[in-house]
Enzyme design. Structure first.
Site, short mmCIF file in Angstrom:
data_model
loop_
_atom_site.label_atom_id
_atom_site.label_comp_id
_atom_site.label_asym_id
_atom_site.label_seq_id
_atom_site.Cartn_x
_atom_site.Cartn_y
_atom_site.Cartn_z
N ARG A 176 11.73 -3.91 -1.39
CA ARG A 176 11.03 -2.62 -1.44
C ARG A 176 11.96 -1.44 -1.14
O ARG A 176 11.53 -0.40 -0.63
CB ARG A 176 9.84 -2.58 -0.49
CG ARG A 176 8.75 -3.55 -0.81
CD ARG A 176 8.11 -3.27 -2.16
NE ARG A 176 7.10 -4.27 -2.42
CZ ARG A 176 7.35 -5.46 -2.97
NH1 ARG A 176 8.59 -5.77 -3.36
NH2 ARG A 176 6.40 -6.34 -3.15
N SER A 251 -0.52 -2.03 -1.61
CA SER A 251 -0.28 -2.43 -0.21
C SER A 251 0.12 -1.21 0.60
O SER A 251 1.03 -0.49 0.21
CB SER A 251 0.85 -3.46 -0.14
OG SER A 251 0.50 -4.59 -0.89
N GLU A 352 4.11 1.82 3.27
CA GLU A 352 4.79 1.70 1.97
C GLU A 352 4.64 2.98 1.12
O GLU A 352 5.64 3.49 0.61
CB GLU A 352 4.24 0.48 1.22
CG GLU A 352 5.09 0.11 0.02
CD GLU A 352 4.62 -1.17 -0.65
OE1 GLU A 352 4.72 -2.25 -0.04
OE2 GLU A 352 4.17 -1.09 -1.79
C1 LIG Z 1 -3.54 -1.15 -7.15
C2 LIG Z 1 -2.06 -1.06 -6.87
C3 LIG Z 1 -1.29 -2.20 -6.87
C4 LIG Z 1 0.09 -2.13 -6.60
N1 LIG Z 1 0.81 -3.28 -6.59
C5 LIG Z 1 2.13 -3.24 -6.32
C6 LIG Z 1 2.89 -4.45 -6.28
O1 LIG Z 1 2.39 -5.54 -6.52
N2 LIG Z 1 4.20 -4.35 -5.99
C7 LIG Z 1 4.82 -3.15 -5.74
O2 LIG Z 1 6.03 -3.15 -5.48
N3 LIG Z 1 4.12 -1.99 -5.77
C8 LIG Z 1 2.80 -2.00 -6.05
N4 LIG Z 1 2.07 -0.84 -6.07
C9 LIG Z 1 2.74 0.44 -5.76
C10 LIG Z 1 3.16 1.27 -7.01
O3 LIG Z 1 2.41 0.90 -8.13
C11 LIG Z 1 4.64 1.13 -7.35
O4 LIG Z 1 5.42 1.51 -6.25
C12 LIG Z 1 5.01 2.00 -8.57
O5 LIG Z 1 6.27 1.61 -9.06
C13 LIG Z 1 5.07 3.50 -8.26
O6 LIG Z 1 5.39 4.17 -9.47
P1 LIG Z 1 4.77 5.58 -9.80
O7 LIG Z 1 5.32 6.00 -11.12
O8 LIG Z 1 3.30 5.57 -9.69
O9 LIG Z 1 5.42 6.46 -8.64
P2 LIG Z 1 4.75 7.64 -7.81
O10 LIG Z 1 3.65 7.10 -6.98
O11 LIG Z 1 4.44 8.78 -8.69
O12 LIG Z 1 5.97 8.04 -6.86
C14 LIG Z 1 6.40 7.16 -5.85
C15 LIG Z 1 7.79 7.61 -5.37
O13 LIG Z 1 8.72 7.44 -6.43
C16 LIG Z 1 9.31 8.70 -6.77
N5 LIG Z 1 9.46 8.74 -8.23
C17 LIG Z 1 8.52 8.46 -9.16
N6 LIG Z 1 9.04 8.61 -10.39
C18 LIG Z 1 10.33 8.97 -10.21
C19 LIG Z 1 11.41 9.29 -11.09
N7 LIG Z 1 11.27 9.27 -12.41
N8 LIG Z 1 12.61 9.65 -10.56
C20 LIG Z 1 12.78 9.68 -9.21
N9 LIG Z 1 11.81 9.41 -8.34
C21 LIG Z 1 10.60 9.06 -8.83
C22 LIG Z 1 8.36 9.76 -6.26
O14 LIG Z 1 9.03 10.99 -6.00
C23 LIG Z 1 7.86 9.09 -4.99
O15 LIG Z 1 8.80 9.25 -3.98
C24 LIG Z 1 0.70 -0.88 -6.33
C25 LIG Z 1 -0.09 0.28 -6.33
C26 LIG Z 1 -1.46 0.20 -6.61
C27 LIG Z 1 -2.29 1.44 -6.61
#
Ligand SMILES: Cc1cc2nc3c(=O)[nH]c(=O)nc-3n(C[C@H](O)[C@H](O)[C@H](O)COP(=O)(O)OP(=O)(O)OC[C@H]3O[C@@H](n4cnc5c(N)ncnc54)[C@H](O)[C@@H]3O)c2cc1C
Length: 358
Positions: A176, A251, A352
């Site tokens: 992570r 999580s 997280e």
């Molecule tokens: C129902 C559910 C299930 C999930 N299951 C998992 C799982 O099994 N495993 C897991 O690891 N995670 C899980 N997650 C967490 C999440 O989906 C991941 O961390 C996902 O990769 C976040 O991506 P995002 O584009 O939504 O980022 P965001 O939520 O928009 O941003 C998260 C962080 O990343 C940064 N960020 C986003 N895009 C960029 C970019 N292009 N450049 C630089 N920084 C950036 C943001 O500034 C912020 O700091 C889950 C979430 C939910 C809601």
């Protein structure tokens, strides 16, 4: 610091006072003072220029699935990464190298790979969010991590104002973690990610839930994709519009990595023998503990409610927005859980999801 000037006339629309709640899977949070959706690297440069001229703080938004936004919002510029430019896939022997734009939906990419019968990301099906968000916390599930297949990350380096291609090694991936959420937090804006997939690889069935599901069968990567999504749904870990258990950021706590001696502390607190405390081996002789189990032992069961916030009825580790919860309510629940786990087991649970506007 020299920022390259965008080559085309300004195109981006800067909006004001945009509610961030609809851009998050928690459906919580106040407005962004300024908001820009960027669809190209040039537009990204324009948006950054706008922020620099006004001395605004920046936040990079992907799918908002790992994010808790505060109730009073964010007094800066939110840049929503909506870059979807397709790049041709290059085959080399039995490997394929594919570069995917940061704004692409992660699950759509996984489906496309699995439909071609290719393995490597099938266990990461159903994780919400964007391609660009995946390297940030090195997403992982069911025995795979995105770092297993990432070979390079293209990003704007805000320190130098140039686009760089970071190698797998430079990304510093761990559980992570990556340089993007630790040592270089906020420095890089990811615009594309390159994956290397092995056509000969078999689907990964190392995780107990999947082994059980297929029970001796030899599934295709698409079978595993579908199974992972169905298991995730049963645990409320798939986004399904209208289901309260899905209004979460996944999580909420990381599985803590602690010294082996901690097993004795937990066993003694629960009056158990040490071998009854679940754990996995971790690096440097340490152990990883299941945060969900710790929460349950500390009294936070599935369906636990505190005001409008709560624990998912299907997954102990997901804090949810039961109905119109505020960020303050989620934070109160988080604090109560962290304090209780600390008091019982002397373990600090690490949050997280990223926080914005607190
Ligand atoms: C129902 C559910 C299930 C999930 N299951 C998992 C799982 O099994 N495993 C897991 O690891 N995670 C899980 N997650 C967490 C999440 O989906 C991941 O961390 C996902 O990769 C976040 O991506 P995002 O584009 O939504 O980022 P965001 O939520 O928009 O941003 C998260 C962080 O990343 C940064 N960020 C986003 N895009 C960029 C970019 N292009 N450049 C630089 N920084 C950036 C943001 O500034 C912020 O700091 C889950 C979430 C939910 C809601």
């Amino acid at each position: 610091m020299l920022y390259p000037q965008p080559v085309q006339p300004p195109k981006i629309r800067i909006q004001e006072n945009v509610s961030l709640a609809p851009y998050t899977t928690f459906r919580i949070g106040g407005p962004a003072r300024f908001f820009a959706e960027v669809t190209t690297e040039d537009e990204l440069l324009e948006a950054i220029q706008f922020a620099r001229e006004r001395n605004l703080e920046l936040f990079i938004l992907g799918g908002g699935s790992n994010l808790l936004v505060g109730d009073s919002g964010f007094d800066g510029l939110v840049i929503h990464i909506a870059i979807h430019i397709a790049t041709p896939t290059i085959s080399s022997g039995h490997f394929i190298n594919t570069t995917v734009a940061a704004g692409t939906d992660w699950n759509a990419f996984v489906l496309q790979i699995c439909e071609q019968g290719i393995s490597g990301v099938e266990c990461l099906a159903g994780i919400p969010g964007s391609i660009g968000g995946t390297p940030v916390q090195n997403v992982g599930a069911y025995g795979q991590e995105v770092a297993d297949t990432i070979t390079a990350v293209r990003a704007l380096d805000r320190d130098t104002g140039t686009f760089v291609d970071l190698s797998h090694k430079q990304c510093g991936f761990a559980y992570r973690r990556s340089i993007f959420n630790t040592t270089h937090r906020g420095r890089y804006i990811v615009t594309a990610v390159t994956f290397r997939l092995d056509r000969n690889a078999k689907p990964n069935l190392s995780y107990a839930d999947l082994k059980r599901h297929f029970d001796g069968l030899t599934p295709t990567s698409l079978d595993v994709y579908n199974a992972v999504r169905s298991i995730r749904h049963s645990k409320g870990m798939l986004i399904v519009e209208g289901e309260a258990d899905c209004r979460s950021a996944g999580s909420f706590f990381k599985n803590p990595i602690v010294a082996k001696s901690t097993l004795a502390t937990i066993a003694s607190a629960l009056k158990l023998s040490v071998d009854k405390v679940p754990h996995w081996p971790a690096d440097k002789g340490q152990i990883k503990l299941p945060a969900a189990w710790l929460l349950e032992q500390a009294g936070f069961h599935k369906g636990f409610a505190l005001g409008n916030a709560g624990v998912s009825s299907r997954h102990t580790l997901a804090l949810i927005n039961r109905s119109n919860a505020t960020a303050a309510e989620v934070v109160t629940l988080r604090d109560v859980i962290q304090q209780q786990v600390k008091a019982r087991f002397n373990i600090e649970l690490e949050q997280e999801p990223v926080q914005l506007g607190f």
